[in-house]
Design an enzyme around this catalytic site. Sequence first.
Site, short mmCIF file in Angstrom:
data_model
loop_
_atom_site.label_atom_id
_atom_site.label_comp_id
_atom_site.label_asym_id
_atom_site.label_seq_id
_atom_site.Cartn_x
_atom_site.Cartn_y
_atom_site.Cartn_z
N PHE A 52 38.69 -45.53 -6.94
CA PHE A 52 40.40 -45.78 -6.54
C PHE A 52 40.21 -46.11 -4.95
O PHE A 52 40.16 -44.70 -4.05
CB PHE A 52 41.55 -44.66 -7.32
CG PHE A 52 42.64 -44.75 -6.92
CD1 PHE A 52 43.16 -44.13 -5.89
CD2 PHE A 52 43.70 -46.19 -7.17
CE1 PHE A 52 44.26 -44.06 -5.29
CE2 PHE A 52 45.02 -45.86 -6.73
CZ PHE A 52 45.56 -44.57 -5.69
N SER A 53 41.46 -46.21 -4.14
CA SER A 53 41.16 -46.43 -3.10
C SER A 53 40.19 -46.89 -2.25
O SER A 53 39.37 -47.62 -2.20
CB SER A 53 42.34 -45.67 -2.57
OG SER A 53 42.94 -45.64 -1.21
#
Length: 342
Positions: A52-53
């Site tokens: 994520f990210s």
Amino acid sequence: QQSANNTDRCFNWFLPANQQRGSGELASIGQMVDRMVTDVGSDPQQVFVAGFSAGGAAAVNLLVTSPERYRAGAIGAGIPFKCADNVGAAFNCLVGVNQSAATWDMLARAAAPVGTTSWPRVSLWQGLSDTVVAPSNRIELVEQWTSLNGIDQTADGTQPIASGGTRSFFRATPAGPALVELNEVMGLGHAWRTAWAADMVTFFGITAAGAPDAGTTGGGAAGGMAGGSAAGGTAGGGAAGGGSAAGGGSAAGGSAAGGSAAGGSAAGGSAAGGSAAGGSAAGGSAAGGMAGGSAGGTLAGGGTAGGGTVSPPPMGCASCSTSGGALWAVLALALLGQRRRS
């Protein structure tokens, strides 16, 4: 990872050393995979990665540079491979860089092993109200991965996501599995929902013990989510692919695949290298483990990540949020295949 590598303990996905096969942070994660195979007999052909990210961008780096090693990946709020090679350029990527599918394809192929013809399947997840990673990055990622797989950018179908949103899938043949799927969630900001875990496991094609979880089937992927990591039950050790029930079991290799999959112990899961929160994984690395991932935002894991240099990240962990009641590690590396070597 340690703040000595990154002030916000995130992955330095934009540095050239971390975009090369077997180098930097990618080498650390590879060492953790090796450790799991050696220590517990995890199947080296059943390795999956979710990020994520900044972790999503790092996961893309892994999938591109070692496509034979990772069977599939789930990318949340990610960035196309080789969008940037320095901090300044990385900020531009967050806003969104528009390149042709052919350009993204070329950048990826140049970093992959010579002669690569088979690529991991990818599941892309993006909140359409994300103000940290521009939602336009999802389109660039679709272009990059459909081009690598030799398919067009026209979706072969759509379906609603059980936890909210719309899934589009891209196939090579009408009856084949989705090689790329795009999951778009209206109104969602820079967040990763724990309810997505079941959909990701389904996309990976993993079937755990228990009754199938209706309503979480993926776009054309074989197998259904079966009990292990039910929506909302991934924090605290709900296993995915390990055959155990949500809320206490561990996946193959002893790590929780859900609230913080192997390598990220937001609620007690062990690191991918086999060490508990607070200890470093094989190769001296907590990469793939906690990067602002433990409850309360403290660092769990004392290892470094492949000797990365100090760099102010354009995508800090402090800005990465979650919904569904659980903090996820920035990159969750999971060895979810449970088959033992003979």
